[in-house]
Design an enzyme around this catalytic site. Structure first.
Site, PDB file in Angstrom:
ATOM      1  N   GLY A   1       0.854  -1.186   0.176  1.00 48.38           N
ATOM      2  CA  GLY A   1       0.012  -0.152  -0.106  1.00 48.38           C
ATOM      3  C   GLY A   1       0.713   1.185  -0.113  1.00 48.38           C
TER       4      GLY A   1
ATOM      5  CD  GLN B   1       3.736   5.692   2.948  1.00 50.06           C
ATOM      6  OE1 GLN B   1       2.786   5.097   2.178  1.00 50.06           O
ATOM      7  NE2 GLN B   1       4.744   5.012   3.235  1.00 50.06           N
TER       8      GLN B   1
ATOM      9  CB  CYS C   1       5.835   1.921   7.335  1.00 50.37           C
ATOM     10  SG  CYS C   1       5.383   3.423   6.807  1.00 50.37           S
ATOM     11  CG  LEU C   2       7.004   0.841   1.333  1.00 54.65           C
ATOM     12  CD1 LEU C   2       6.186   1.215  -0.125  1.00 54.65           C
ATOM     13  CD2 LEU C   2       8.006   0.049   1.028  1.00 54.65           C
TER      14      LEU C   2
ATOM     15  CG  HIS D   1       0.123   1.144   7.667  1.00 54.30           C
ATOM     16  ND1 HIS D   1       1.038   0.731   8.408  1.00 54.30           N
ATOM     17  CD2 HIS D   1       0.861   1.653   6.728  1.00 54.30           C
ATOM     18  CE1 HIS D   1       2.164   1.275   7.999  1.00 54.30           C
ATOM     19  NE2 HIS D   1       1.960   1.671   6.978  1.00 54.30           N
ATOM     20  CD  GLU D   2      -1.090   2.415   3.000  1.00 53.63           C
ATOM     21  OE1 GLU D   2      -0.262   3.548   3.352  1.00 53.63           O
ATOM     22  OE2 GLU D   2      -0.313   1.109   3.079  1.00 53.63           O
TER      23      GLU D   2
ATOM     24  CG  HIS E   1       1.012   6.627   6.093  1.00 50.98           C
ATOM     25  ND1 HIS E   1       2.181   7.026   6.401  1.00 50.98           N
ATOM     26  CD2 HIS E   1       1.295   5.376   5.447  1.00 50.98           C
ATOM     27  CE1 HIS E   1       3.070   5.891   6.567  1.00 50.98           C
ATOM     28  NE2 HIS E   1       2.430   4.798   6.209  1.00 50.98           N
TER      29      HIS E   1
END
Ligand code: GNR
Ligand code: NI
Length: 171
Positions: free
Chosen positions: A46, A51, A91-92, A133-134, A137
């Site tokens: 995702g 981000q 997480c990226l 999670h997204e 963000h």
């Protein structure tokens, strides 16, 4: 299409609250396409616009095995949730760290597609975790915020060191 740069913790820009999309034009479609290309390139499941330093409420997800079933959620809202489960998250924007986090088990989400058409989706398992999670963000929240301050500081110190070596500016 282009691969976008992903901001990394502790970059303050990751703490920005994203704004709703009100106009569904070609710019939104370009953003979605570039986010999809970036997510697949980084092998994430995702990606939230936050981000890539775009502070609009846009999320892309693909939890499929063959990486050919993407979802795009714009202005997402959780309208129902129940249960609780603990899953290991990464997480990226926090590369190389994986920790257990509690999330709602089942969720029902209302969102819009890239054309502004509303839809609802029910999710459990990895999809449910990923949507939550997204959505975090988009509100400037990261999975490390759920950890103890000791763990969060340790992660910060390690990433600060790597960023310094790379000459990266995380503001
Ligand atoms: O690629 C990702 N994997 C992942 C694994 C468990 C829980 C959440 C995620 S999302 C993450 C990509 C990312 O950072 N999205 O914001
Ligand atoms: Ni993430």
């Amino acid at each position: 299409m282009s691969i976008l740069t992903i901001l990394e913790f502790p970059d303050k820009r990751l703490r920005t609250k994203a704004k709703e999309i009100t106009v569904f034009d070609g710019k939104v479609k370009t953003l979605v396409n570039n986010m999809l290309e970036t997510m697949y390139d980084y092998k994430g499941v995702g990606l939230a616009a936050t981000q890539v330093n775009v502070h609009q409420r846009v999320i892309v997800i693909d939890v499929s095995e063959d990486k050919n079933e993407h979802l795009c959620l714009i202005n997402p809202l959780i309208i129902e949730k129940d249960g609780e489960e603990e899953t290991e998250e990464g997480c990226l924007s926090v590369p190389g760290f994986f920790e257990m986090v509690y999330r709602a088990e089942h969720i029902k989400v209302k969102a819009m597609d890239k054309d502004g058409k509303p839809f609802e989706i029910e999710a459990k398992g990895l999809l449910s975790v990923c949507i939550q999670h997204e959505m975090d963000h988009l509100d400037g929240k990261l999975f490390v915020d759920y950890l103890s301050s000791f763990k969060r500081k340790r992660i910060k110190t390690k990433l600060d060191k790597i960023h310094k070596q790379e000459g990266k500016n995380t503001k």
